[in-house]
Write a protein that holds these residues in place. Structure first.
Motif: not given
Length: 284
Positions: A1-6, A247-253, A258-267
């Motif tokens: 993720m670090g590389a994609s942020s720039s 950039a739309p493609g980067e925002v979608d990433l 976030h969705a993947r991390l939410m799947d890992m989370a407990v609520r």
């Protein structure tokens, strides 16, 4: 993720470089001839065209003048400045103190209708208590050597955080379990913050997930903290700078991350038990 942020920043700079390269070709100029006309070394032209160096406003004006494309100057300068604003060092953002930074973001927070956040080391700003925010901002001020306006900055952060209780927006918030354990301020400050977190979990507009230490496939998802504003903008927090992703493609990433991390989370109750355990550890 670090590389994609720039990568959004680099893509924006590459697009400007490609446009300048195209103007030179359309004008029938060699790189050497353009360099000669602009009065600089050919190596500079090469660096600009390969996005190895960002052109200044003066460079863009000279380039367009040499290519007979003065009508492109304003658009290219605007695009170049937008690219520069995507990556802003914290020392620039915070040079006027922390209060100014908090207040500058109020319009963005007020017009956003869906916030998605991920915090790996500290509580999300929208959920911080005044005492926790004071301890955190004091540490930031000391580390970065910025003007000490912590009290005013905390007041501004608390005012900005009112959006979470106004009922106009939804908040999908994620934190790592470690955030519950990292001690910011005194044990009393942390206890108050954890208690406030339990209260925030009951707010109808807030969905809070905690990614537990035991989450599977966790190692591949160590990432930087980020805040998403609807589906159009992401602020990524690096040690040295804030990166703005549009950039739309980067925002979608980041949407997918976030969705993947939410799947890992407990609520719900499971998340409350993690907070209660952290509170018990403080008491022990």
């Amino acid at each position: 993720m670090g590389a994609s942020s720039s990568s959004s920043v680099q893509a924006a700079r590459k697009a400007i470089a490609d446009r300048l390269h195209g103007l030179r070709l359309d004008a029938g100029l060699t790189a050497h001839r353009l360099s000669e006309t602009c009065g600089w070394h050919p190596a500079k032209t090469s660096r600009i065209e390969h996005a190895k160096a960002a052109p200044s406003d003066a460079d863009i004006r000279a380039w367009c003048r040499a290519c007979g494309a003065d009508d492109q100057v304003a658009d290219l300068i605007a695009a170049s400045r937008d690219a520069d604003s995507m990556y802003i060092e914290w020392k620039r953002l915070q040079r006027g103190g922390l209060r100014q930074l908090q207040e500058s973001r109020v319009p963005l927070y007020e017009r956003t209708r869906l916030f998605r956040t991920y915090s790996s080391h500290v509580m999300p700003g929208l959920l911080q208590t005044p005492e926790y925010a004071t301890a955190l901002m004091a540490a930031i001020t000391d580390f970065r050597g910025t003007p000490n306006d912590v009290a005013e900055a905390v007041e501004a952060r608390m005012a900005r955080s009112d959006v979470i209780r106004q009922g106009r927006a939804r908040f999908a918030m994620l934190i790592e379990e470690s955030v519950l354990r990292y001690q910011i301020g005194s044990p009393e400050v942390m206890a108050g913050q954890l208690g406030a977190l339990l209260s925030a979990m009951a707010l109808p507009a807030v969905s809070l997930g905690i990614v537990p230490f035991s989450a599977r496939s966790r190692a591949q998802w160590v990432t930087e903290a980020f805040t998403m504003f609807d589906d159009s903008r992401v602020h990524v927090e690096l040690l040295a700078a804030q990166v703005t992703v549009t950039a739309p493609g980067e925002v979608d990433l980041y949407v997918r991350a976030h969705a993947r991390l939410m799947d890992m989370a407990v609520r719900g109750e499971h998340a409350r038990r993690l907070v209660a355990a952290a509170l018990s550890a403080l008491a022990g």
